[in-house]
Design an enzyme around this catalytic site. Structure first.
Site, PDB file in Angstrom:
ATOM      1  N   LYS A 113      12.358  21.361  18.367  1.00 22.48           N
ATOM      2  CA  LYS A 113      11.203  21.032  17.758  1.00 22.48           C
ATOM      3  C   LYS A 113      11.879  20.157  16.536  1.00 22.48           C
ATOM      4  O   LYS A 113      12.991  20.088  16.160  1.00 22.48           O
ATOM      5  CB  LYS A 113      10.690  22.241  16.624  1.00 22.48           C
ATOM      6  CG  LYS A 113      11.378  22.967  16.134  1.00 22.48           C
ATOM      7  CD  LYS A 113      10.553  24.417  15.739  1.00 22.48           C
ATOM      8  CE  LYS A 113      11.932  25.415  15.426  1.00 22.48           C
ATOM      9  NZ  LYS A 113      11.163  26.686  15.464  1.00 22.48           N
ATOM     10  N   ARG A 155       0.906  -1.228  -0.065  1.00 26.15           N
ATOM     11  CA  ARG A 155       0.127   0.057  -0.183  1.00 26.15           C
ATOM     12  C   ARG A 155       0.766   1.258  -0.045  1.00 26.15           C
ATOM     13  O   ARG A 155       0.376   2.377  -0.280  1.00 26.15           O
ATOM     14  CB  ARG A 155      -1.015  -0.103   1.141  1.00 26.15           C
ATOM     15  CG  ARG A 155      -2.016  -1.159   1.395  1.00 26.15           C
ATOM     16  CD  ARG A 155      -2.466  -1.166   2.720  1.00 26.15           C
ATOM     17  NE  ARG A 155      -1.408  -1.538   3.723  1.00 26.15           N
ATOM     18  CZ  ARG A 155      -1.839  -1.497   4.871  1.00 26.15           C
ATOM     19  NH1 ARG A 155      -2.960  -1.328   5.462  1.00 26.15           N
ATOM     20  NH2 ARG A 155      -0.502  -1.617   5.740  1.00 26.15           N
ATOM     21  N   HIS A 172      15.944  28.844  13.503  1.00 24.45           N
ATOM     22  CA  HIS A 172      15.382  27.807  12.424  1.00 24.45           C
ATOM     23  C   HIS A 172      14.922  28.706  11.112  1.00 24.45           C
ATOM     24  O   HIS A 172      14.154  29.550  11.386  1.00 24.45           O
ATOM     25  CB  HIS A 172      14.583  26.891  12.985  1.00 24.45           C
ATOM     26  CG  HIS A 172      13.913  25.981  11.876  1.00 24.45           C
ATOM     27  ND1 HIS A 172      12.713  26.097  11.205  1.00 24.45           N
ATOM     28  CD2 HIS A 172      14.363  25.039  10.965  1.00 24.45           C
ATOM     29  CE1 HIS A 172      12.292  25.202  10.264  1.00 24.45           C
ATOM     30  NE2 HIS A 172      13.454  24.846  10.070  1.00 24.45           N
ATOM     31  N   ARG A 187      11.242  31.086   5.135  1.00 24.26           N
ATOM     32  CA  ARG A 187      10.573  31.654   6.468  1.00 24.26           C
ATOM     33  C   ARG A 187      11.791  31.493   7.407  1.00 24.26           C
ATOM     34  O   ARG A 187      12.448  30.274   7.257  1.00 24.26           O
ATOM     35  CB  ARG A 187       9.373  30.540   6.696  1.00 24.26           C
ATOM     36  CG  ARG A 187       8.269  30.766   5.792  1.00 24.26           C
ATOM     37  CD  ARG A 187       7.282  29.720   6.242  1.00 24.26           C
ATOM     38  NE  ARG A 187       5.888  29.563   5.538  1.00 24.26           N
ATOM     39  CZ  ARG A 187       4.678  29.835   5.602  1.00 24.26           C
ATOM     40  NH1 ARG A 187       4.285  30.328   7.073  1.00 24.26           N
ATOM     41  NH2 ARG A 187       3.749  29.658   4.922  1.00 24.26           N
ATOM     42  N   LYS A 242       7.865  41.015   7.720  1.00 28.51           N
ATOM     43  CA  LYS A 242       8.258  40.755   9.284  1.00 28.51           C
ATOM     44  C   LYS A 242       9.574  40.113   9.220  1.00 28.51           C
ATOM     45  O   LYS A 242      10.193  40.317  10.286  1.00 28.51           O
ATOM     46  CB  LYS A 242       7.275  40.120   9.955  1.00 28.51           C
ATOM     47  CG  LYS A 242       6.636  38.578   9.459  1.00 28.51           C
ATOM     48  CD  LYS A 242       6.678  37.665  10.558  1.00 28.51           C
ATOM     49  CE  LYS A 242       6.463  36.232   9.892  1.00 28.51           C
ATOM     50  NZ  LYS A 242       7.098  35.252  10.696  1.00 28.51           N
ATOM     51  N   ASP A 243      10.054  39.123   8.445  1.00 24.26           N
ATOM     52  CA  ASP A 243      11.177  38.449   8.670  1.00 24.26           C
ATOM     53  C   ASP A 243      12.383  39.251   8.007  1.00 24.26           C
ATOM     54  O   ASP A 243      13.419  39.147   8.228  1.00 24.26           O
ATOM     55  CB  ASP A 243      11.241  37.263   7.611  1.00 24.26           C
ATOM     56  CG  ASP A 243      10.324  36.151   8.309  1.00 24.26           C
ATOM     57  OD1 ASP A 243      10.024  36.318   9.512  1.00 24.26           O
ATOM     58  OD2 ASP A 243      10.202  34.955   7.862  1.00 24.26           O
ATOM     59  N   HIS A 250      13.802  31.871  12.857  1.00 25.81           N
ATOM     60  CA  HIS A 250      13.205  31.903  14.242  1.00 25.81           C
ATOM     61  C   HIS A 250      13.738  31.450  15.451  1.00 25.81           C
ATOM     62  O   HIS A 250      13.989  30.095  15.082  1.00 25.81           O
ATOM     63  CB  HIS A 250      11.513  31.840  14.075  1.00 25.81           C
ATOM     64  CG  HIS A 250      10.969  32.485  12.873  1.00 25.81           C
ATOM     65  ND1 HIS A 250       9.863  32.117  12.056  1.00 25.81           N
ATOM     66  CD2 HIS A 250      11.331  33.731  12.233  1.00 25.81           C
ATOM     67  CE1 HIS A 250       9.616  32.876  11.129  1.00 25.81           C
ATOM     68  NE2 HIS A 250      10.444  33.763  11.265  1.00 25.81           N
ATOM     69  N   GLN A 259       2.594  20.894  21.164  1.00 21.62           N
ATOM     70  CA  GLN A 259       1.896  21.220  19.760  1.00 21.62           C
ATOM     71  C   GLN A 259       2.333  20.778  18.395  1.00 21.62           C
ATOM     72  O   GLN A 259       3.625  20.695  18.319  1.00 21.62           O
ATOM     73  CB  GLN A 259       1.620  22.967  19.753  1.00 21.62           C
ATOM     74  CG  GLN A 259       3.016  23.564  19.768  1.00 21.62           C
ATOM     75  CD  GLN A 259       2.753  24.888  18.788  1.00 21.62           C
ATOM     76  OE1 GLN A 259       2.184  24.662  17.918  1.00 21.62           O
ATOM     77  NE2 GLN A 259       3.601  25.894  19.363  1.00 21.62           N
ATOM     78  N   TYR A 316       5.565  20.462  11.852  1.00 19.96           N
ATOM     79  CA  TYR A 316       6.410  20.993  13.112  1.00 19.96           C
ATOM     80  C   TYR A 316       5.788  20.051  14.328  1.00 19.96           C
ATOM     81  O   TYR A 316       4.468  20.143  14.636  1.00 19.96           O
ATOM     82  CB  TYR A 316       6.281  22.386  13.630  1.00 19.96           C
ATOM     83  CG  TYR A 316       6.834  23.317  12.593  1.00 19.96           C
ATOM     84  CD1 TYR A 316       8.189  23.498  12.312  1.00 19.96           C
ATOM     85  CD2 TYR A 316       5.911  23.918  11.429  1.00 19.96           C
ATOM     86  CE1 TYR A 316       8.748  24.633  11.527  1.00 19.96           C
ATOM     87  CE2 TYR A 316       6.384  24.850  10.546  1.00 19.96           C
ATOM     88  CZ  TYR A 316       7.628  24.995  10.549  1.00 19.96           C
ATOM     89  OH  TYR A 316       8.193  26.028   9.681  1.00 19.96           O
TER      90      TYR A 316
HETATM   91  C1  LIG Z   1       4.761  29.974  15.023  1.00 23.23           C
HETATM   92  C2  LIG Z   1       3.188  30.027  15.229  1.00 23.23           C
HETATM   93  C3  LIG Z   1       2.601  31.113  14.503  1.00 23.23           C
HETATM   94  N1  LIG Z   1       1.075  31.142  14.835  1.00 23.23           N
HETATM   95  C4  LIG Z   1       0.499  32.317  14.196  1.00 23.23           C
HETATM   96  C5  LIG Z   1       0.971  33.578  14.325  1.00 23.23           C
HETATM   97  C6  LIG Z   1       0.579  34.542  12.960  1.00 23.23           C
HETATM   98  O1  LIG Z   1      -0.782  34.838  12.980  1.00 23.23           O
HETATM   99  C7  LIG Z   1       0.747  33.118  11.840  1.00 23.23           C
HETATM  100  C8  LIG Z   1       1.679  33.058  10.992  1.00 23.23           C
HETATM  101  O2  LIG Z   1       3.092  32.994  12.059  1.00 23.23           O
HETATM  102  P1  LIG Z   1       4.561  33.275  11.441  1.00 23.23           P
HETATM  103  O3  LIG Z   1       4.336  34.237  10.376  1.00 23.23           O
HETATM  104  O4  LIG Z   1       5.271  33.470  12.795  1.00 23.23           O
HETATM  105  O5  LIG Z   1       4.669  31.922  10.559  1.00 23.23           O
HETATM  106  P2  LIG Z   1       6.087  31.400  10.143  1.00 23.23           P
HETATM  107  O6  LIG Z   1       6.937  32.614   9.909  1.00 23.23           O
HETATM  108  O7  LIG Z   1       5.949  30.026   9.488  1.00 23.23           O
HETATM  109  O8  LIG Z   1       6.691  30.788  11.469  1.00 23.23           O
HETATM  110  C9  LIG Z   1       7.334  29.760  11.472  1.00 23.23           C
HETATM  111  O9  LIG Z   1       8.832  29.671  10.830  1.00 23.23           O
HETATM  112  C10 LIG Z   1       9.566  28.674  11.145  1.00 23.23           C
HETATM  113  C11 LIG Z   1      10.881  28.961  10.233  1.00 23.23           C
HETATM  114  C12 LIG Z   1       9.742  27.968  12.304  1.00 23.23           C
HETATM  115  O10 LIG Z   1      10.706  27.529  12.450  1.00 23.23           O
HETATM  116  C13 LIG Z   1       8.411  27.790  13.012  1.00 23.23           C
HETATM  117  O11 LIG Z   1       8.782  27.455  14.420  1.00 23.23           O
HETATM  118  C14 LIG Z   1       7.701  29.286  12.920  1.00 23.23           C
HETATM  119  O12 LIG Z   1       8.353  30.127  13.766  1.00 23.23           O
HETATM  120  O13 LIG Z   1       0.450  32.025  12.528  1.00 23.23           O
HETATM  121  C15 LIG Z   1       0.527  30.559  15.569  1.00 23.23           C
HETATM  122  O14 LIG Z   1      -0.818  30.772  16.129  1.00 23.23           O
HETATM  123  N2  LIG Z   1       1.278  29.411  16.326  1.00 23.23           N
HETATM  124  C16 LIG Z   1       2.558  29.032  16.164  1.00 23.23           C
HETATM  125  O15 LIG Z   1       3.201  28.412  16.658  1.00 23.23           O
END
Ligand SMILES: Cc1cn([C@H]2C[C@H](O)[C@@H](COP(=O)(O)OP(=O)(O)O[C@H]3O[C@@H](C)C(=O)[C@@H](O)[C@H]3O)O2)c(=O)[nH]c1=O
Length: 178
Positions: free
Chosen positions: A72, A23, A121, A59, A169-170, A62, A46, A134
């Site tokens: 993670k 499968r 990361h 991305r 933002k990054d 962070h 989580q 994640y």
């Molecule tokens: C990271 C995260 C974001 N959020 C929300 C906040 C925001 O409104 C939306 C998007 O968040 P961000 O723009 O921070 O997503 P992103 O830029 O994809 O953040 C991620 O980047 C990579 C590189 C990592 O290593 C992750 O741990 C995380 O930091 O999601 C959560 O609810 N829980 C979470 O754990």
């Protein structure tokens, strides 16, 4: 699961064991018992997923600081990424050093990058429609979330796809302190 140490202390490539049959395969993507036995953080608070529409999406970089420092496991479950960690632990012998791995989703390879506490990361997608899973030791804590610039010239990370697709933002993060 096989735990392959990476050059930065505490970081591992986790080769997931695929149980194959006609499968397809079944693979365990997290195991608190095996993580603990290999000295990895076994706490899982989580699980999150990120979908990336376009090749070149970048991305990062962070991390979270105390009291919500996180470890993670990052797994690519569709497509592929150039995945990078940077040691941001001041005083660490490998402070400011980085390493990269390629993560992909294919019938033949399934592996995750274990990112320990104190590492920033980030990743860049190598294909359209790339999905990242994640598995994270801590709850999301926006007040302790931090970042550094993916294009810090002192790091010189060779992101493979140009131009990169990066959220504003990054670009607002600082360079990593000397
Ligand atoms: C990271 C995260 C974001 N959020 C929300 C906040 C925001 O409104 C939306 C998007 O968040 P961000 O723009 O921070 O997503 P992103 O830029 O994809 O953040 C991620 O980047 C990579 C590189 C990592 O290593 C992750 O741990 C995380 O930091 O999601 C959560 O609810 N829980 C979470 O754990």
């Amino acid at each position: 699961m096989q735990f392959v140490p990476l050059p930065l202390s505490g970081a591992y490539l986790v080769e997931l064991t695929r149980h194959r049959d006609e499968r397809g395969f079944f693979a365990r993507t997290w195991c608190a018992r095996e993580f603990a036995a290999h000295g990895l953080n076994p706490r899982l608070s989580q699980t999150s997923v990120s979908y990336n529409e376009k090749r070149g999406t970048l991305r990062g970089m962070h991390y979270q600081v105390a009291p919500a420092e996180e470890a993670k496991l990052v797994t690519c479950i569709a497509g592929s990424i150039f995945d990078v960690i940077v040691d941001v632990r001041e005083g660490s012998p490998t402070y400011r050093q980085w390493t990269s791995v390629t993560l992909q989703s294919s019938p033949d390879v399934l592996r995750g990058l274990y990112v320990p506490e104190g590492f920033a990361h980030g990743f860049q997608t190598l294909e359209d429609e790339t999905v990242i899973l994640y598995q994270i030791s801590e709850f999301f804590a926006p007040e302790t979330a931090r970042g550094i610039r993916h294009d810090d010239p002192a790091l010189g990370i060779p992101w493979p796809v140009h131009p990169a697709i990066v959220a504003p933002k990054d670009f607002a993060y600082p360079l990593l302190a000397p």
